[in-house]
Design a protein around this motif. Structure first.
Motif, PDB file in Angstrom:
ATOM      1  N   ASP A  28      12.325  12.843  -9.435  1.00  0.00           N
ATOM      2  CA  ASP A  28      11.665  14.136  -9.661  1.00  0.00           C
ATOM      3  C   ASP A  28      10.429  13.991 -10.538  1.00  0.00           C
ATOM      4  OD1 ASP A  28      13.547  15.391  -8.085  1.00  0.00           O
ATOM      5  OD2 ASP A  28      14.774  16.057  -9.785  1.00  0.00           O
ATOM      6  N   ILE A  29      10.543  13.213 -11.598  1.00  0.00           N
ATOM      7  CA  ILE A  29       9.402  13.001 -12.496  1.00  0.00           C
ATOM      8  C   ILE A  29       8.277  12.307 -11.745  1.00  0.00           C
ATOM      9  CG2 ILE A  29       8.607  11.733 -14.553  1.00  0.00           C
ATOM     10  CD1 ILE A  29      11.535  12.068 -15.616  1.00  0.00           C
ATOM     11  N   PHE A  30       8.624  11.233 -11.034  1.00  0.00           N
ATOM     12  CA  PHE A  30       7.613  10.459 -10.311  1.00  0.00           C
ATOM     13  C   PHE A  30       6.900  11.319  -9.274  1.00  0.00           C
ATOM     14  CE2 PHE A  30       6.481   7.868  -6.594  1.00  0.00           C
ATOM     15  CZ  PHE A  30       5.536   7.033  -7.168  1.00  0.00           C
ATOM     16  N   MET A  31       7.650  12.012  -8.449  1.00  0.00           N
ATOM     17  CA  MET A  31       7.034  12.797  -7.378  1.00  0.00           C
ATOM     18  C   MET A  31       6.183  13.938  -7.928  1.00  0.00           C
ATOM     19  SD  MET A  31       7.545  11.129  -4.684  1.00  0.00           S
ATOM     20  CE  MET A  31       6.648  12.283  -3.647  1.00  0.00           C
ATOM     21  N   SER A  32       6.596  14.555  -9.026  1.00  0.00           N
ATOM     22  CA  SER A  32       5.783  15.634  -9.596  1.00  0.00           C
ATOM     23  C   SER A  32       4.456  15.079 -10.115  1.00  0.00           C
ATOM     24  CB  SER A  32       6.539  16.387 -10.685  1.00  0.00           C
ATOM     25  OG  SER A  32       6.713  15.587 -11.828  1.00  0.00           O
ATOM     26  N   ARG A  33       4.479  13.874 -10.694  1.00  0.00           N
ATOM     27  CA  ARG A  33       3.233  13.263 -11.188  1.00  0.00           C
ATOM     28  C   ARG A  33       2.346  12.811 -10.037  1.00  0.00           C
ATOM     29  NH1 ARG A  33       3.550   9.690 -16.209  1.00  0.00           N
ATOM     30  NH2 ARG A  33       1.333  10.132 -16.135  1.00  0.00           N
ATOM     31  N   VAL A  34       2.946  12.279  -8.962  1.00  0.00           N
ATOM     32  CA  VAL A  34       2.166  11.886  -7.785  1.00  0.00           C
ATOM     33  C   VAL A  34       1.491  13.113  -7.186  1.00  0.00           C
ATOM     34  CG1 VAL A  34       2.353  11.075  -5.377  1.00  0.00           C
ATOM     35  CG2 VAL A  34       3.504   9.814  -7.223  1.00  0.00           C
ATOM     36  N   ASN A  35       2.243  14.187  -7.026  1.00  0.00           N
ATOM     37  CA  ASN A  35       1.703  15.409  -6.420  1.00  0.00           C
ATOM     38  C   ASN A  35       0.632  16.083  -7.283  1.00  0.00           C
ATOM     39  OD1 ASN A  35       3.324  15.126  -4.138  1.00  0.00           O
ATOM     40  ND2 ASN A  35       5.012  16.247  -5.081  1.00  0.00           N
ATOM     41  N   ALA A  36       0.633  15.802  -8.581  1.00  0.00           N
ATOM     42  CA  ALA A  36      -0.332  16.416  -9.493  1.00  0.00           C
ATOM     43  C   ALA A  36      -1.649  15.644  -9.583  1.00  0.00           C
ATOM     44  CB  ALA A  36       0.281  16.542 -10.888  1.00  0.00           C
ATOM     45  N   GLN A  37      -1.696  14.448  -8.995  1.00  0.00           N
ATOM     46  CA  GLN A  37      -2.880  13.599  -9.117  1.00  0.00           C
ATOM     47  C   GLN A  37      -3.459  13.315  -7.733  1.00  0.00           C
ATOM     48  OE1 GLN A  37      -0.728  11.259 -12.728  1.00  0.00           O
ATOM     49  NE2 GLN A  37      -2.419  10.177 -11.823  1.00  0.00           N
ATOM     50  N   GLN A  38      -4.696  13.728  -7.514  1.00  0.00           N
ATOM     51  CA  GLN A  38      -5.342  13.556  -6.217  1.00  0.00           C
ATOM     52  C   GLN A  38      -5.614  12.103  -5.863  1.00  0.00           C
ATOM     53  OE1 GLN A  38      -8.828  16.014  -6.018  1.00  0.00           O
ATOM     54  NE2 GLN A  38      -7.639  17.886  -5.825  1.00  0.00           N
ATOM     55  N   ASN A  39      -5.685  11.233  -6.830  1.00  0.00           N
ATOM     56  CA  ASN A  39      -5.990   9.829  -6.578  1.00  0.00           C
ATOM     57  C   ASN A  39      -4.745   8.955  -6.449  1.00  0.00           C
ATOM     58  OD1 ASN A  39      -5.426  10.148  -9.358  1.00  0.00           O
ATOM     59  ND2 ASN A  39      -6.649   8.351  -9.899  1.00  0.00           N
ATOM     60  N   VAL A  40      -3.569   9.573  -6.330  1.00  0.00           N
ATOM     61  CA  VAL A  40      -2.314   8.837  -6.241  1.00  0.00           C
ATOM     62  C   VAL A  40      -1.587   9.211  -4.954  1.00  0.00           C
ATOM     63  CG1 VAL A  40      -0.067   8.400  -7.331  1.00  0.00           C
ATOM     64  CG2 VAL A  40      -2.097   8.757  -8.759  1.00  0.00           C
ATOM     65  N   SER A  41      -1.077   8.186  -4.251  1.00  0.00           N
ATOM     66  CA  SER A  41      -0.307   8.398  -3.017  1.00  0.00           C
ATOM     67  C   SER A  41       0.973   7.583  -3.073  1.00  0.00           C
ATOM     68  CB  SER A  41      -1.112   7.953  -1.794  1.00  0.00           C
ATOM     69  OG  SER A  41      -2.303   8.688  -1.695  1.00  0.00           O
ATOM     70  N   TYR A  42       2.025   8.139  -2.487  1.00  0.00           N
ATOM     71  CA  TYR A  42       3.295   7.430  -2.358  1.00  0.00           C
ATOM     72  C   TYR A  42       3.590   7.267  -0.876  1.00  0.00           C
ATOM     73  CZ  TYR A  42       8.286   6.472  -2.293  1.00  0.00           C
ATOM     74  OH  TYR A  42       9.510   5.919  -2.042  1.00  0.00           O
ATOM     75  N   TYR A  43       3.841   6.026  -0.444  1.00  0.00           N
ATOM     76  CA  TYR A  43       4.048   5.717   0.964  1.00  0.00           C
ATOM     77  C   TYR A  43       5.480   5.331   1.321  1.00  0.00           C
ATOM     78  CZ  TYR A  43      -0.981   5.956   1.236  1.00  0.00           C
ATOM     79  OH  TYR A  43      -2.275   6.396   1.182  1.00  0.00           O
ATOM     80  N   GLY A  44       6.400   5.480   0.377  1.00  0.00           N
ATOM     81  CA  GLY A  44       7.798   5.180   0.671  1.00  0.00           C
ATOM     82  C   GLY A  44       8.091   3.692   0.607  1.00  0.00           C
ATOM     83  N   VAL A  45       9.233   3.339   1.176  1.00  0.00           N
ATOM     84  CA  VAL A  45       9.657   1.942   1.226  1.00  0.00           C
ATOM     85  C   VAL A  45       8.977   1.300   2.429  1.00  0.00           C
ATOM     86  CG1 VAL A  45      11.623   0.388   1.493  1.00  0.00           C
ATOM     87  CG2 VAL A  45      11.866   2.486   0.135  1.00  0.00           C
ATOM     88  N   PHE A  46       8.273   0.198   2.220  1.00  0.00           N
ATOM     89  CA  PHE A  46       7.576  -0.468   3.314  1.00  0.00           C
ATOM     90  C   PHE A  46       8.587  -1.159   4.210  1.00  0.00           C
ATOM     91  CE2 PHE A  46       5.322  -3.826   5.460  1.00  0.00           C
ATOM     92  CZ  PHE A  46       4.209  -3.154   5.922  1.00  0.00           C
ATOM     93  N   LYS A  47       8.446  -0.927   5.486  1.00  0.00           N
ATOM     94  CA  LYS A  47       9.317  -1.574   6.461  1.00  0.00           C
ATOM     95  C   LYS A  47       8.449  -2.374   7.416  1.00  0.00           C
ATOM     96  CE  LYS A  47      12.947   1.969   6.376  1.00  0.00           C
ATOM     97  NZ  LYS A  47      13.397   1.681   5.096  1.00  0.00           N
ATOM     98  N   GLY A  48       8.766  -3.644   7.555  1.00  0.00           N
ATOM     99  CA  GLY A  48       8.001  -4.497   8.446  1.00  0.00           C
ATOM    100  C   GLY A  48       8.216  -5.953   8.099  1.00  0.00           C
ATOM    101  N   SER A  49       7.660  -6.819   8.924  1.00  0.00           N
ATOM    102  CA  SER A  49       7.776  -8.260   8.721  1.00  0.00           C
ATOM    103  C   SER A  49       6.971  -8.686   7.502  1.00  0.00           C
ATOM    104  CB  SER A  49       7.257  -8.989   9.961  1.00  0.00           C
ATOM    105  OG  SER A  49       5.851  -8.807  10.057  1.00  0.00           O
ATOM    106  N   ILE A  50       7.174  -9.936   7.108  1.00  0.00           N
ATOM    107  CA  ILE A  50       6.421 -10.445   5.965  1.00  0.00           C
ATOM    108  C   ILE A  50       4.934 -10.472   6.287  1.00  0.00           C
ATOM    109  CG2 ILE A  50       6.703 -12.896   6.519  1.00  0.00           C
ATOM    110  CD1 ILE A  50       6.721 -11.332   2.988  1.00  0.00           C
ATOM    111  N   ASP A  51       4.581 -10.774   7.527  1.00  0.00           N
ATOM    112  CA  ASP A  51       3.165 -10.738   7.904  1.00  0.00           C
ATOM    113  C   ASP A  51       2.611  -9.323   7.802  1.00  0.00           C
ATOM    114  OD1 ASP A  51       2.924 -13.462   8.319  1.00  0.00           O
ATOM    115  OD2 ASP A  51       3.427 -13.330  10.448  1.00  0.00           O
ATOM    116  N   ALA A  52       3.440  -8.329   8.123  1.00  0.00           N
ATOM    117  CA  ALA A  52       3.015  -6.932   8.000  1.00  0.00           C
ATOM    118  C   ALA A  52       2.807  -6.572   6.528  1.00  0.00           C
ATOM    119  CB  ALA A  52       4.027  -5.999   8.653  1.00  0.00           C
ATOM    120  N   VAL A  53       3.626  -7.132   5.642  1.00  0.00           N
ATOM    121  CA  VAL A  53       3.450  -6.905   4.201  1.00  0.00           C
ATOM    122  C   VAL A  53       2.085  -7.435   3.774  1.00  0.00           C
ATOM    123  CG1 VAL A  53       4.235  -7.570   1.883  1.00  0.00           C
ATOM    124  CG2 VAL A  53       5.900  -6.893   3.615  1.00  0.00           C
ATOM    125  N   TYR A  54       1.753  -8.663   4.189  1.00  0.00           N
ATOM    126  CA  TYR A  54       0.449  -9.235   3.826  1.00  0.00           C
ATOM    127  C   TYR A  54      -0.684  -8.378   4.373  1.00  0.00           C
ATOM    128  CZ  TYR A  54       3.336 -13.412   3.082  1.00  0.00           C
ATOM    129  OH  TYR A  54       4.306 -14.288   2.686  1.00  0.00           O
TER     130      TYR A  54
END
Length: 183
Positions: A51-77
């Protein structure tokens, strides 16, 4: 890969479990101080911080949250290479060897890290990134601002980071391992 070209807004990424112990709170505070820099978060948010994290993300225009990354190691790179700077201001003294620092090197990112556990051994200060003297939001923001203002230094750190990734490729050690096994 080699990280995003430094011709636009500086893009920073936090790619770890999201909790204060990993320094997510410091990154959010640095983002508040640097509204002209983009900050992206990837990772699982610990329940008592969500709750704290999401409220701070939503309050700042220069901050984005993309969730848990799912993909291969090459996709991570590939995903990491969209950024300029990897942020890892962990507060844990027993962090171990964070895989994200190696992944950041392979993606060619400059890395800003706390001086905890083995971070200063993995990220050579001034060569591959910046090791914070004081693990505070103010020092983190100052380090980010320094790279934003000096894109030549940023490019040098990114190149140093990518070059240092070579020491983490198993392929570079196969013949030595074979020799040891043959003894």
């Amino acid at each position: 890969m080699g990280g995003k070209l430094e011709t636009t807004v500086l893009r920073c990424v936090f790619f770890s479990q999201i909790q204060p112990e990993k320094g997510a709170d410091l990154v959010l505070e640095a983002a508040r101080m640097l509204p002209h820099v983009e900050f992206s978060f990837y990772g699982d948010i610990v329940d008592d911080y969500k709750d704290i994290f999401m409220s701070r993300v939503n309050a700042q225009q220069n901050v984005s949250y993309y969730g848990v990354f799912k993909g291969s190691i090459d996709a991570v790179y590939g995903e990491l290479s969209k950024y300029d700077v990897l942020l890892f201001p962990t507060k844990w003294d027993i962090e171990g060897v964070p895989g994200i620092l190696v992944e950041g090197k392979i993606a060619g990112l400059a890395e800003i890290v706390s001086n905890k556990s083995y971070n200063a051994e993995l990220v050579r200060n001034g060569i591959e990134g910046i090791v914070l003297g004081d693990n505070s939001a103010a020092d983190l923001a100052a380090a980010i601002q320094q790279l934003d203002e000096n894109r030549k230094a940023l490019s040098t750190l990114k190149a140093g980071s990518r070059f240092s990734a070579e020491q983490y490729f198993i392929e570079n050690y196969i013949s030595a391992i074979k020799k040891e096994l043959e003894k």
